[in-house]
Motif scaffolding. Sequence first.
Motif, short mmCIF file in Angstrom:
data_model
loop_
_atom_site.label_atom_id
_atom_site.label_comp_id
_atom_site.label_asym_id
_atom_site.label_seq_id
_atom_site.Cartn_x
_atom_site.Cartn_y
_atom_site.Cartn_z
N ALA A 38 -3.31 -2.78 14.09
CA ALA A 38 -2.92 -3.73 13.05
C ALA A 38 -3.76 -3.52 11.80
O ALA A 38 -3.24 -3.58 10.68
CB ALA A 38 -3.09 -5.17 13.57
N SER A 39 -5.04 -3.26 11.97
CA SER A 39 -5.89 -3.05 10.80
C SER A 39 -5.50 -1.75 10.09
O SER A 39 -5.47 -1.69 8.86
CB SER A 39 -7.35 -3.07 11.24
OG SER A 39 -8.02 -1.92 10.92
N GLU A 40 -5.18 -0.70 10.85
CA GLU A 40 -4.72 0.55 10.23
C GLU A 40 -3.41 0.32 9.48
O GLU A 40 -3.23 0.80 8.36
CB GLU A 40 -4.52 1.62 11.30
CG GLU A 40 -5.80 2.15 11.89
CD GLU A 40 -5.57 3.11 13.05
OE1 GLU A 40 -4.39 3.33 13.42
OE2 GLU A 40 -6.56 3.63 13.58
N GLU A 41 -2.50 -0.41 10.12
CA GLU A 41 -1.21 -0.70 9.48
C GLU A 41 -1.41 -1.53 8.22
O GLU A 41 -0.75 -1.30 7.20
CB GLU A 41 -0.30 -1.44 10.48
CG GLU A 41 1.13 -1.55 10.04
CD GLU A 41 1.85 -0.22 9.98
OE1 GLU A 41 2.78 -0.11 9.16
OE2 GLU A 41 1.51 0.69 10.72
N ALA A 42 -2.34 -2.49 8.29
CA ALA A 42 -2.62 -3.32 7.11
C ALA A 42 -3.17 -2.44 5.99
O ALA A 42 -2.81 -2.62 4.82
CB ALA A 42 -3.61 -4.42 7.47
N GLY A 43 -4.06 -1.49 6.34
CA GLY A 43 -4.59 -0.57 5.33
C GLY A 43 -3.49 0.25 4.70
O GLY A 43 -3.47 0.45 3.47
N LYS A 44 -2.55 0.74 5.52
CA LYS A 44 -1.43 1.51 4.99
C LYS A 44 -0.57 0.66 4.06
O LYS A 44 -0.14 1.12 3.00
CB LYS A 44 -0.57 2.06 6.13
CG LYS A 44 -1.22 3.17 6.91
CD LYS A 44 -0.33 3.62 8.06
CE LYS A 44 -1.00 4.66 8.93
NZ LYS A 44 -0.16 5.03 10.07
N ILE A 45 -0.32 -0.59 4.49
CA ILE A 45 0.51 -1.49 3.67
C ILE A 45 -0.18 -1.78 2.35
O ILE A 45 0.45 -1.77 1.28
CB ILE A 45 0.83 -2.78 4.46
CG1 ILE A 45 1.79 -2.47 5.60
CG2 ILE A 45 1.42 -3.84 3.54
CD1 ILE A 45 2.02 -3.63 6.56
N ARG A 47 -0.67 -0.96 -3.39
CA ARG A 47 -1.44 -0.53 -4.57
C ARG A 47 -0.72 0.58 -5.31
O ARG A 47 -0.64 0.58 -6.54
CB ARG A 47 -2.82 -0.07 -4.14
CG ARG A 47 -3.74 -1.19 -3.82
CD ARG A 47 -5.13 -0.71 -3.50
NE ARG A 47 -5.98 -1.83 -3.12
CZ ARG A 47 -7.05 -1.74 -2.39
NH1 ARG A 47 -7.43 -0.56 -1.94
NH2 ARG A 47 -7.76 -2.80 -2.09
N SER A 48 -0.22 1.54 -4.52
CA SER A 48 0.51 2.66 -5.13
C SER A 48 1.74 2.16 -5.87
O SER A 48 2.01 2.58 -7.00
CB SER A 48 0.91 3.66 -4.04
OG SER A 48 1.74 4.65 -4.56
N GLU A 49 2.47 1.25 -5.24
CA GLU A 49 3.67 0.71 -5.88
C GLU A 49 3.29 -0.09 -7.12
O GLU A 49 3.97 0.01 -8.17
CB GLU A 49 4.41 -0.18 -4.89
CG GLU A 49 5.76 -0.68 -5.41
CD GLU A 49 6.50 -1.51 -4.38
OE1 GLU A 49 7.32 -2.34 -4.82
OE2 GLU A 49 6.27 -1.32 -3.18
N ALA A 50 2.21 -0.87 -7.04
CA ALA A 50 1.76 -1.65 -8.20
C ALA A 50 1.35 -0.71 -9.33
O ALA A 50 1.64 -0.97 -10.51
CB ALA A 50 0.61 -2.56 -7.81
N GLU A 51 0.70 0.38 -8.97
CA GLU A 51 0.29 1.36 -9.98
C GLU A 51 1.52 1.99 -10.65
O GLU A 51 1.57 2.14 -11.88
CB GLU A 51 -0.56 2.43 -9.30
CG GLU A 51 -1.58 3.09 -10.19
CD GLU A 51 -2.49 3.99 -9.40
OE1 GLU A 51 -2.36 5.21 -9.54
OE2 GLU A 51 -3.31 3.44 -8.63
#
Length: 156
Positions: free
Chosen positions: A94-101, A106-110
């Motif tokens: 879940a923490s890995e998935e949260a990091g990916k999300i 961030r990428s989408e916001a950028e």
Amino acid sequence: MSINATLFVQAIVFLILVLFTMKFVWPPVAKALDERAQKIADGLAAADRAKSELSAANQRVEQELSQARNETATRLADADRRAQAIIEEAKVRASEEAGKIVAAARSEAEQQAVQARETLREQVAVLAVKGAEQILRKEVDSGVHADLLTRLKTEL
């Protein structure tokens, strides 16, 4: 007859009766008594054996119950450890998935910020051209206009 002869005959008859009884009656009676005594002894011995076997069976049952309790406790402990491991594994995933999300967000916001800057540059360029057009009140050539817009985009 005389009393002596009667007593003598009665003693002989009694002696014959005792001999007959000892020879033919007493052995079957003694044999029956011995057999009965043997059966009683065998029954008592069997009861003693059954009692000891029951005691041994009770001990085996107690041992097996104790072993079953220990196995059950061990299995429950193993299941608990496995459940904790699964929970920890799920937390890590879940923490890995949260990091990916978060990284994707961030990428989408950028990307959206870059797109918004581009849109803003185009709008500023259009406004600048309109402002310059209104100030100059003269018509601008479309080629010159495109060149101005491109330069303005690069400067912004």
